[in-house]
Design an enzyme around this catalytic site. Structure first.
Site, PDB file in Angstrom:
ATOM      1  N   LYS A   1       0.027   6.089   8.355  1.00 35.95           N
ATOM      2  CA  LYS A   1       1.162   5.583   7.026  1.00 35.95           C
ATOM      3  C   LYS A   1       0.086   5.556   5.855  1.00 35.95           C
ATOM      4  CE  LYS A   1       1.865   2.468   4.246  1.00 35.95           C
ATOM      5  NZ  LYS A   1       1.571   1.650   3.384  1.00 35.95           N
TER       6      LYS A   1
ATOM      7  N   LYS B   1      -7.172   1.671  -3.128  1.00 39.56           N
ATOM      8  CA  LYS B   1      -7.201   1.343  -2.273  1.00 39.56           C
ATOM      9  C   LYS B   1      -7.393   2.819  -1.536  1.00 39.56           C
ATOM     10  CE  LYS B   1      -5.412  -1.468   1.173  1.00 39.56           C
ATOM     11  NZ  LYS B   1      -4.206  -1.440   1.049  1.00 39.56           N
TER      12      LYS B   1
ATOM     13  N   THR C   1       1.030  -1.097   0.125  1.00 35.84           N
ATOM     14  CA  THR C   1       0.051   0.289   0.163  1.00 35.84           C
ATOM     15  C   THR C   1       0.668   0.808  -0.040  1.00 35.84           C
ATOM     16  OG1 THR C   1      -1.668  -1.013   1.174  1.00 35.84           O
ATOM     17  CG2 THR C   1      -2.310   0.705   1.542  1.00 35.84           C
TER      18      THR C   1
END
Length: 307
Positions: A253, A185, A110
């Protein structure tokens, strides 16, 4: 105890595969490739993790990404962030050093859409394909081989990769050009954290109201309030158990990527920005390694997080 569940794999000619990054997701994903009969070479920054993988699945362990990628048909990556990806691809001992022309790099990290485009460009200079393919479904999905995989890249690369991705994925879609998988995502993460916060508030509300929350979850879990988070996290949230799953540090993050992209494309994400700050509070209380469902520790009868 085996790290993956038994699965029937579609017949496929054996390929030489490198897998870079053996975290809670990468370890079982690489295991499915090995169980499906492919020649797999793994690399992990912490070498003992690679040796543990080899002890379970056999095959080969490399000491650098470059060594792992030598002569591989496919090189899969599942690392931490943009900088980690750059390092394992184009660093001093990166995969590009020995990767063969015509191979395909598939990135399950990711990361940002920008780094996906950047890596696609440097790979193309060596006649190597690149596809961003972030994943969703958690550790349990990886172990069962039932991940959702969001892909960005060319149609040709997607068709080439698809039969191999099906070893550990069930819902696999090409969303557009390079970077589109990462953007998808981000959509996923916006939805997930919003549901977690809503569930945390609902459970805390019910506790404060004196309800039997196990019975509450049973009855509302069959209606419109139902969600993956409710079915898989409500009990542990009620028990204040968070020593598993997707860590708050990683959520922050991911949300950093989301909010940065939103600034670039003009999207307004007021709730997502607020939830990011709530996760920051969990971090400040020492809960950075707790599961993402630990948002409930900020509400109602919760206790301060313990790492």
């Amino acid at each position: 105890m085996p790290s993956i569940q038994k699965k029937m794999y579609a017949p496929l000619s054996s390929a030489k595969v490198a897998f870079i990054g053996l975290g809670v997701m990468g370890f079982p994903m690489a295991g499915h490739l090995a169980q499906a009969g492919h020649h797999v070479t793994v690399y992990n920054r912490t070498h003992s993790k690679a040796l543990a993988w080899q002890a379970e699945f056999g095959n080969h362990v490399a000491t650098t990404p470059a060594e792992a990628a030598r002569d591989a048909d496919f090189v899969m990556f599942c690392v931490g962030n943009d900088d980690d990806l750059r390092e394992v691809i184009q660093g001093e001992n990166g995969a590009l050093l020995h990767a063969k022309a015509g191979s395909l790099f598939i990135d399950h990290t990711t990361a940002s859409a920008n780094v996906a485009r950047e890596m696609a460009t440097v790979c193309a200079e060596k006649s190597i394909g690149f596809m961003d393919a972030p994943i969703s479904g958690g550790q349990s999905g990886a172990e069962a081989g039932k991940l959702s995989i969001m892909c960005g890249g060319s149609d040709a690369n997607f068709k080439k990769a698809l039969p191999y991705l099906e070893h550990y994925g069930t819902i696999i879609e090409l969303l557009g050009d390079t970077g589109s998988g990462q953007l998808c995502k981000m959509v996923n993460q916006i939805c997930v954290v919003s549901v977690i916060q809503g569930l945390a508030e609902a459970l805390a509300f019910g506790e404060n109201a004196g309800l039997d929350m196990q019975r509450v979850v049973k009855v509302i879990g069959g209606g419109a309030a139902s969600s993956w988070q409710m079915h898989n996290r409500s009990q542990t949230m009620l028990d204040r158990e968070f020593d598993f799953g997707f860590a708050v540090d990683w959520v922050r993050k991911d949300l950093g990527l989301v909010l940065n992209e939103a600034r670039n494309n003009g999207a307004r994400l007021p709730i997502t920005a607020l939830i990011d700050q709530l996760y920051a509070q969990v971090q400040e209380q020492g809960g950075g390694r707790l599961d993402s469902s630990s948002l409930i520790t900020l509400l109602g009868k919760s206790q301060a997080p313990q790492s």
